[in-house]
Scaffold this motif. Structure first.
Motif, PDB file in Angstrom:
ATOM      1  N   PHE A  24       0.760  -1.128  -0.085  1.00  0.00           N
ATOM      2  CA  PHE A  24      -0.034   0.186   0.214  1.00  0.00           C
ATOM      3  C   PHE A  24       0.681   1.245   0.012  1.00  0.00           C
ATOM      4  N   ASN A  25       0.464   2.207  -0.439  1.00  0.00           N
ATOM      5  CA  ASN A  25       0.873   3.837  -0.533  1.00  0.00           C
ATOM      6  C   ASN A  25       0.750   4.278   1.067  1.00  0.00           C
ATOM      7  N   PHE A  26       1.889   4.557   1.705  1.00  0.00           N
ATOM      8  CA  PHE A  26       1.721   5.351   2.893  1.00  0.00           C
ATOM      9  C   PHE A  26       1.429   6.920   2.671  1.00  0.00           C
ATOM     10  N   ASN A  27       1.881   7.296   1.537  1.00  0.00           N
ATOM     11  CA  ASN A  27       1.765   8.440   0.919  1.00  0.00           C
ATOM     12  C   ASN A  27       2.178   8.589  -0.530  1.00  0.00           C
ATOM     13  N   ASP A  28       2.393   9.893  -1.234  1.00  0.00           N
ATOM     14  CA  ASP A  28       2.574   9.865  -2.589  1.00  0.00           C
ATOM     15  C   ASP A  28       4.114   9.398  -2.928  1.00  0.00           C
ATOM     16  N   ALA A  29       4.859   9.479  -1.780  1.00  0.00           N
ATOM     17  CA  ALA A  29       6.250   9.032  -2.002  1.00  0.00           C
ATOM     18  C   ALA A  29       6.827   7.789  -1.584  1.00  0.00           C
ATOM     19  N   LEU A  30       5.977   7.246  -0.508  1.00  0.00           N
ATOM     20  CA  LEU A  30       6.357   5.954   0.438  1.00  0.00           C
ATOM     21  C   LEU A  30       5.404   4.890   0.023  1.00  0.00           C
ATOM     22  N   ARG A  31       5.958   3.619  -0.494  1.00  0.00           N
ATOM     23  CA  ARG A  31       5.319   2.521  -0.464  1.00  0.00           C
ATOM     24  C   ARG A  31       5.689   1.520   0.510  1.00  0.00           C
ATOM     25  N   ILE A  32       4.891   0.519   0.948  1.00  0.00           N
ATOM     26  CA  ILE A  32       5.034  -0.218   1.969  1.00  0.00           C
ATOM     27  C   ILE A  32       4.602  -1.794   1.517  1.00  0.00           C
ATOM     28  N   LYS A  33       5.239  -2.521   1.508  1.00  0.00           N
ATOM     29  CA  LYS A  33       5.009  -3.856   1.420  1.00  0.00           C
ATOM     30  C   LYS A  33       5.338  -5.002   2.662  1.00  0.00           C
ATOM     31  N   VAL A  34       4.312  -5.451   3.118  1.00  0.00           N
ATOM     32  CA  VAL A  34       4.276  -6.448   4.239  1.00  0.00           C
ATOM     33  C   VAL A  34       3.912  -7.959   3.731  1.00  0.00           C
ATOM     34  N   GLU A  35       4.933  -8.779   3.871  1.00  0.00           N
ATOM     35  CA  GLU A  35       4.951 -10.263   3.247  1.00  0.00           C
ATOM     36  C   GLU A  35       4.914 -11.069   4.488  1.00  0.00           C
ATOM     37  N   ALA A  36       3.872 -12.250   4.338  1.00  0.00           N
ATOM     38  CA  ALA A  36       3.663 -13.016   5.404  1.00  0.00           C
ATOM     39  C   ALA A  36       4.181 -14.317   5.258  1.00  0.00           C
ATOM     40  N   THR A  37       4.581 -14.609   3.852  1.00  0.00           N
ATOM     41  CA  THR A  37       5.197 -15.835   3.493  1.00  0.00           C
ATOM     42  C   THR A  37       5.734 -15.450   1.968  1.00  0.00           C
ATOM     43  N   GLY A  38       6.765 -16.108   1.611  1.00  0.00           N
ATOM     44  CA  GLY A  38       7.285 -16.220   0.193  1.00  0.00           C
ATOM     45  C   GLY A  38       7.897 -14.680  -0.136  1.00  0.00           C
ATOM     46  N   ALA A  39       8.362 -14.223   0.930  1.00  0.00           N
ATOM     47  CA  ALA A  39       9.141 -12.787   0.825  1.00  0.00           C
ATOM     48  C   ALA A  39      10.317 -13.030  -0.024  1.00  0.00           C
ATOM     49  N   GLU A  40      10.390 -12.018  -0.986  1.00  0.00           N
ATOM     50  CA  GLU A  40      11.676 -11.966  -1.829  1.00  0.00           C
ATOM     51  C   GLU A  40      12.037 -10.584  -2.318  1.00  0.00           C
ATOM     52  N   PHE A  41      13.229 -10.064  -2.085  1.00  0.00           N
ATOM     53  CA  PHE A  41      13.715  -8.757  -2.493  1.00  0.00           C
ATOM     54  C   PHE A  41      13.451  -8.625  -3.832  1.00  0.00           C
ATOM     55  N   TYR A  42      13.649  -9.523  -4.772  1.00  0.00           N
ATOM     56  CA  TYR A  42      13.752  -9.187  -6.099  1.00  0.00           C
ATOM     57  C   TYR A  42      12.258  -9.042  -6.672  1.00  0.00           C
ATOM     58  N   GLU A  43      11.362  -9.037  -6.135  1.00  0.00           N
ATOM     59  CA  GLU A  43      10.231  -8.985  -6.589  1.00  0.00           C
ATOM     60  C   GLU A  43       9.572  -7.514  -5.972  1.00  0.00           C
ATOM     61  N   ASN A  44      10.388  -6.830  -5.047  1.00  0.00           N
ATOM     62  CA  ASN A  44       9.887  -5.723  -4.432  1.00  0.00           C
ATOM     63  C   ASN A  44      10.704  -4.407  -5.043  1.00  0.00           C
ATOM     64  N   VAL A  45      11.823  -4.703  -5.499  1.00  0.00           N
ATOM     65  CA  VAL A  45      12.662  -3.582  -5.918  1.00  0.00           C
ATOM     66  C   VAL A  45      13.092  -3.800  -7.418  1.00  0.00           C
ATOM     67  N   ASN A  46      13.792  -2.719  -7.834  1.00  0.00           N
ATOM     68  CA  ASN A  46      14.235  -2.735  -9.276  1.00  0.00           C
ATOM     69  C   ASN A  46      15.658  -3.691  -9.170  1.00  0.00           C
ATOM     70  N   VAL A  47      15.711  -4.866 -10.116  1.00  0.00           N
ATOM     71  CA  VAL A  47      16.976  -5.520 -10.263  1.00  0.00           C
ATOM     72  C   VAL A  47      18.003  -5.230 -11.532  1.00  0.00           C
ATOM     73  N   PHE A  48      17.288  -4.074 -12.245  1.00  0.00           N
ATOM     74  CA  PHE A  48      18.086  -3.704 -13.200  1.00  0.00           C
ATOM     75  C   PHE A  48      18.534  -4.627 -14.352  1.00  0.00           C
ATOM     76  N   ASN A  49      17.527  -5.665 -14.610  1.00  0.00           N
ATOM     77  CA  ASN A  49      17.484  -6.377 -15.648  1.00  0.00           C
ATOM     78  C   ASN A  49      16.315  -6.867 -16.090  1.00  0.00           C
ATOM     79  N   PRO A  50      15.558  -5.942 -16.995  1.00  0.00           N
ATOM     80  CA  PRO A  50      14.309  -5.944 -17.020  1.00  0.00           C
ATOM     81  C   PRO A  50      13.690  -6.982 -18.224  1.00  0.00           C
ATOM     82  N   ASP A  51      14.691  -7.329 -19.230  1.00  0.00           N
ATOM     83  CA  ASP A  51      14.343  -8.336 -20.109  1.00  0.00           C
ATOM     84  C   ASP A  51      14.557  -9.712 -19.479  1.00  0.00           C
TER      85      ASP A  51
END
Length: 541
Positions: free
Chosen positions: A257-284
């Motif tokens: 969810f968006n806390f405000n226009d600039a801040l987004r928060i993701k809470v994960e109960a299971t299956g958490a992975e960094f690569y699904e939440n941030v830019n990994v700089f390998n789009p293709d």
């Protein structure tokens, strides 16, 4: 209406504003849409809508012969609206359906005037004219009203039988044909592999309650077995493996969810992975279903730290070229036993600075601190070799467990990733990573080890056909370059070479043949080269 009104209707084009009031499917019969007053107010905040003065039409001048007729229609009956750009377009041809729609709108307006006790505005002559027009265009009016009734019935049926007003289903199915080739497996012994046909299926339920949030519950099933069981090395693993014995498992539950226009928060109960939440700089190549065929080729191993458990990710993006991400994941967060849980067991703390000065260039600086306790999460005993995984099951066995099986290990991970897109059809990228590890238990406590890895990627979009992708990946997966523990330093250098060609058959079906070649597997030139051939077919829905 007056005789002049009849003449204007007969000669003018779209004086029938609101002529799409009856049926939006008329857009296929007319190349330009004219909307009703209600539609204009709800759908197009910048459109003209119902006019209150003929002067609102930018292309109608007081000197035009139809000016007074239009003025009478607007001011007396109010049943004319213009195009969304504020024009009337009096020199455009008019179809019978368009005319009928406009006539229907004027009939409705006259009925409204009569119902509201303003019938004195409607003369007998006008009513007679309307009656003749209604009889002349009875077939078209019936068609329009039939369409409206049909649309209302369909809408009611959809509303009554829809799955959810807040949830949509997103699915992906992968059919995989693959085989491993080579004289010997890494470490010695014949490489005995058979061609396999396997699958992975994911169904994701994605709900939104505000339009800017998302609750995800993902189900997964598959029988794609890891290649390292026959090749002897993690370097040959595919990027889309999943072996649940084709049983269905819930592998992800999270809420963003968006806390405000600039801040987004993701809470994960299971299956958490960094690569699904941030830019990994390998789009293709980042996607398991449509990207690289190998595990290492998808992105830097730094994004695999702490995977599988619970955690939280916060991304701050004020709207400029710079964005910041921070996260904390605990792979054993659901286990209440001593040495586990959110803060007393394995964890990964992560931070990234992403900088995008232009659309063509993107670079990220990443850091992660991890702790692997080396304990079996179910039996709470020491010695489970799979519980130490410093590189996300990429690279050599020494890189995964630099101090041996079940030895608690802490580490600092540093990474630099970048992509460059000189054109819409070409993407060049890569990453470099460095890890310092320390033993935290047993006779090796205090021992240090260093790891290093890198890769370069090239993606050619629309190669041969729109939607296709030709991809090349070359690099060196994680290797131990130095270690205080004798005999646990990689002697040589392995090279990872990968080529794939994704063919987009339709918007929902893609076929990707690919080949993966590992030179000097396990960073040991005594090992024979190993080849992996794949054919991945991906269905999305």
């Amino acid at each position: 209406m007056t005789k002049l009104f009849w003449n204007v209707l007969k000669v003018s084009p779209v004086i029938v504003a609101t002529f799409f009031a009856a049926n939006s499917t008329l857009a296929a019969e007319t190349k330009e849409q004219v909307t009703t007053v209600a539609q204009l107010s709800q759908e197009e905040s910048n459109s003209l809508g119902q006019v209150t003065s003929v002067s609102q039409f930018s292309d109608v001048q007081p000197t035009d012969w139809a000016f007074q007729a239009l003025q009478s229609l607007v001011e007396r009956y109010g049943c004319i609206a213009g195009y969304p750009n504020g024009t009337y377009r009096g020199n455009r041809a008019l179809t019978r359906y368009e005319f009928a729609a406009g006539l229907n709108a004027c009939l409705d307006r006259v009925n409204e005037l009569i119902a509201t006790a303003t019938a004195d505005l409607v003369t007998k002559q006008d009513l007679a004219t309307l009656q003749r027009l209604q009889e002349e265009f009875s077939a078209e009016l019936a068609t329009l009203r039939g369409r409206v009734d049909g649309l209302e019935a369909r809408t009611s049926e959809l509303e009554a039988n829809q799955f959810s007003t807040t949830t949509k289903l997103v699915g992906e199915a992968i059919f995989n044909v693959s085989d491993a080739f080579g004289d010997e497996r890494a470490g010695g012994g014949d490489l005995n592999s058979n061609t396999v046909f396997s699958n992975r299926v994911r169904l994701s339920l994605e709900s939104s309650f505000t339009g800017k949030d998302k609750l995800q519950v993902r189900l997964q099933s598959g029988n794609i077995v890891q290649n390292n069981t026959v090749t002897g090395t993690n370097m040959t693993r595919l990027g889309y493996e999943a072996d649940t014995g084709n049983g269905v498992e819930i592998d992800k539950v999270n809420y963003a969810f968006n806390f405000n226009d600039a801040l987004r928060i993701k809470v994960e109960a299971t299956g958490a992975e960094f690569y699904e939440n941030v830019n990994v700089f390998n789009p293709d190549f980042r996607s398991s279903g449509s990207g690289a065929i190998s595990r290492y080729g998808r992105f830097s191993p730094i994004y695999r730290q702490g995977s599988g458990g619970a955690g939280v990710t916060v991304t701050f993006n004020p709207g400029g070229a710079l964005s910041l991400s921070g996260a904390y994941l605990a792979p054993r967060a659901s286990n209440p036993n001593d040495g586990f849980g959110i803060s007393d067991g394995d964890y990964a703390a992560f931070g990234q600075i992403a900088f995008q000065p232009s659309k063509a260039f993107n670079i990220g600086f990443t850091y992660a601190h991890t702790y692997d306790g080396g304990r079996d999460p179910d039996l709470t005993t020491a010695g489970n070799p799979n519980d130490i995984n410093l590189t996300g099951s990429t690279g050599s066995a020494f890189a995964v467990r630099p101090f041996g099986n079940g030895v608690a290990t802490s580490a600092n991970h540093y990474g630099v990733q970048a992509t460059f897109q000189p054109s819409s059809a070409l993407t060049v990228g890569g990453w470099v990573g460095y890890t310092t590890a320390k033993s935290e238990a047993g006779a090796t406590r205090g021992s240090d080890a260093d790891l290093f890895y890198w890769a370069a990627t090239l993606g050619l979009k629309d190669f041969g056909r729109e939607g296709n992708l030709l991809g090349l990946i070359f690099g060196q997966s994680p290797t131990v370059t130095s270690n205080d523990i004798a005999g646990r330093e990689d002697p040589d250098t392995s090279y990872h070479a990968e080529a794939l060609y994704k063919v987009k058959l339709t918007d929902n079906i893609a076929v990707t043949p690919g080949v993966l070649v590992i030179f000097n597997p396990e960073h040991n030139d005594a090992n024979d080269t190993i080849y992996i051939g794949t054919l991945r077919t991906t269905f999305t829905f």
